[in-house]
Design a protein around this motif. Structure first.
Motif, PDB file in Angstrom:
ATOM      1  N   CYS A   1      -3.825  -3.242   5.497  1.00 48.09           N
ATOM      2  CA  CYS A   1      -2.797  -4.278   5.362  1.00 48.09           C
ATOM      3  C   CYS A   1      -3.375  -5.622   4.929  1.00 48.09           C
ATOM      4  O   CYS A   1      -4.226  -6.207   5.601  1.00 48.09           O
ATOM      5  CB  CYS A   1      -2.041  -4.450   6.675  1.00 48.09           C
TER       6      CYS A   1
ATOM      7  N   HIS B   1       3.912  -0.561  12.499  1.00 54.76           N
ATOM      8  CA  HIS B   1       2.711   0.159  12.068  1.00 54.76           C
ATOM      9  C   HIS B   1       1.511  -0.774  12.132  1.00 54.76           C
ATOM     10  O   HIS B   1       1.656  -1.998  12.195  1.00 54.76           O
ATOM     11  CB  HIS B   1       2.877   0.702  10.655  1.00 54.76           C
TER      12      HIS B   1
ATOM     13  N   SER C   1       5.705   2.884   1.484  1.00 52.93           N
ATOM     14  CA  SER C   1       4.238   2.880   1.531  1.00 52.93           C
ATOM     15  C   SER C   1       3.757   3.974   2.462  1.00 52.93           C
ATOM     16  O   SER C   1       4.117   4.002   3.647  1.00 52.93           O
ATOM     17  CB  SER C   1       3.744   1.512   2.017  1.00 52.93           C
TER      18      SER C   1
ATOM     19  N   GLU D   1       7.363  -5.414   8.690  1.00 53.27           N
ATOM     20  CA  GLU D   1       8.267  -4.384   8.172  1.00 53.27           C
ATOM     21  C   GLU D   1       9.683  -4.961   8.117  1.00 53.27           C
ATOM     22  O   GLU D   1      10.266  -5.300   9.154  1.00 53.27           O
ATOM     23  CB  GLU D   1       8.219  -3.150   9.081  1.00 53.27           C
TER      24      GLU D   1
ATOM     25  N   ASN E   1       7.800   0.837   5.171  1.00 54.33           N
ATOM     26  CA  ASN E   1       7.014   2.010   5.579  1.00 54.33           C
ATOM     27  C   ASN E   1       7.909   3.225   5.796  1.00 54.33           C
ATOM     28  O   ASN E   1       7.424   4.331   6.014  1.00 54.33           O
ATOM     29  CB  ASN E   1       6.162   1.708   6.824  1.00 54.33           C
TER      30      ASN E   1
ATOM     31  N   GLN F   1      -2.582   4.611   8.811  1.00 53.96           N
ATOM     32  CA  GLN F   1      -1.428   3.769   9.140  1.00 53.96           C
ATOM     33  C   GLN F   1      -1.269   3.504  10.640  1.00 53.96           C
ATOM     34  O   GLN F   1      -0.423   2.705  11.042  1.00 53.96           O
ATOM     35  CB  GLN F   1      -0.141   4.382   8.571  1.00 53.96           C
TER      36      GLN F   1
ATOM     37  N   CYS G   1      -1.466  -0.611   9.778  1.00 57.78           N
ATOM     38  CA  CYS G   1      -2.200  -0.045   8.652  1.00 57.78           C
ATOM     39  C   CYS G   1      -3.569  -0.719   8.491  1.00 57.78           C
ATOM     40  O   CYS G   1      -3.660  -1.951   8.477  1.00 57.78           O
ATOM     41  CB  CYS G   1      -1.400  -0.196   7.363  1.00 57.78           C
TER      42      CYS G   1
END
Length: 358
Positions: free
Chosen positions: A48, A43, A136, A88, A114, A149, A45
């Motif tokens: 972040c 992802h 999240s 992740e 995620n 995201q 995001c």
């Protein structure tokens, strides 16, 4: 809104033996370690905290280092692991193997994810071996989610969450299942529908969070448009079996000048994907706070011989720290104890859900 499992003040004082060791200067290692298995992430995001860091460092922690380090952490007093990022954690090829070993070693395990890579074949393992699973999701519908995201995975994540929630109810798993939602102007209007979705998915909670560095004028907007809405929604969701929780890291910043030193590292530290043991979980991207590298030394060697750690313990306090303090609840709890504003006797019968500091 309640803090619930995010009440780090209670989680700190509820671990009485560890608090006593900390105050007796026996220097126990952190009761909870965050481990970044990889900086790789599927992802992108916009919010972040580690976005720029993981773009420049694509490291992945070797499995053999984790396997070697977990028993050492236990030897020095660690009771819990939070698998997180960095990137992740479920991107790591051995995540589920490492989780299984940590569970067999007797550690409390939590997962921050995620949720897009949670395959059905691992559902039972997660619900057996995790004390909490937090997903999240910075968007309560497909459009808002994709915008924040950076991936069109909303339906996929909801399907994974719903499937896990259904099994959790069926097998009566004690794993706390929740969603963290970073609420802002881009996704605020998706919150109402999102609540209904999560209730159907058998979630225990929705944590509605503010950005770490929210400005004063934005705080007023947030309280009016998000805070008040959540207060009203919480009354409804509680009847449906789901709590709406808040965070403590923004509101507790008003105490930043109160503690005389930092105690947070006695309760939660981190190992980043490059193998560095970090003095604070919030400084995993800052070499000034690294106390050793597991690619070069064992954890035992780092912990016994680290002059850097001792210097940091001596000199760092929340008011002069180089980062925004997300551990102020921990520091305030210990400072209150030292100033006799609270007593450990008050917490001797407190039943903790877990030893992690999510």
């Amino acid at each position: 809104m309640k803090l619930g499992i995010f009440d780090k003040y209670k989680t700190t004082l509820g671990q009485i033996s560890h608090v006593k060791k900390t105050l007796s200067k026996k220097r126990p290692t952190a009761i909870n370690f965050e481990i970044d298995l990889t900086n790789g992430c599927n992802h992108r995001c916009s919010f972040c905290q580690w976005g720029s860091y993981i773009q420049t460092s694509r490291a992945t922690l070797k499995s053999k280092i984790v396997l070697q380090t977990l028993p050492e952490l236990i030897h020095y007093g660690t009771k819990a692991i939070t698998w997180t990022g960095g990137g992740e954690p479920t991107v790591h090829k051995d995540f589920f193997k490492l989780l299984n070993i940590a569970y067999d070693l007797g550690l409390d395990n939590g997962l921050l994810t995620n949720g897009s890579l949670l395959k059905k074949e691992y559902d039972r393992q997660l619900l057996k071996q995790l004390v909490f699973l937090r997903i999240s999701m910075a968007g309560g519908n497909r459009d808002a989610y994709k915008k924040v995201q950076g991936r069109d995975d909303f339906d996929l994540v909801i399907d994974n969450l719903t499937r896990i929630g259904k099994l959790k109810k069926k097998i009566k798993s004690k794993t706390t299942l929740g969603v963290a939602f970073l609420a802002n102007k881009e996704n605020a209007d998706s919150l109402d529908d999102f609540v209904e979705t999560l209730i159907k998915a058998n979630c225990n909670y929705l944590q509605v969070r503010r950005d770490n560095y929210i400005k004063e004028d934005e705080k007023k907007w947030w309280e009016k448009n998000i805070g008040e809405k959540c207060q009203k929604l919480a009354k409804y969701t509680r009847k449906k079996g789901m709590d709406i929780l808040t965070e403590g890291y923004v509101s507790f910043q008003k105490y930043v000048k109160y503690p005389k030193k930092c105690f947070a590292h006695n309760f939660v530290m981190a190992i980043n994907a490059e193998g560095y043991v970090t003095f604070c979980k919030n400084t995993k991207d800052n070499p000034k706070f690294y106390i050793g590298n597991l690619n070069k030394e064992t954890f035992s060697q780092i912990w016994k011989n680290s002059k850097i750690n001792k210097n940091l313990e001596k000199n760092i306090k929340p008011s002069n720290c180089a980062t925004y303090c997300k551990n102020m609840q921990i520091n305030k709890a210990i400072e209150d104890l030292l100033n006799k504003k609270v007593s450990l006797e008050d917490y001797k019968n407190l039943k903790l859900e877990h030893k992690n500091f999510p």
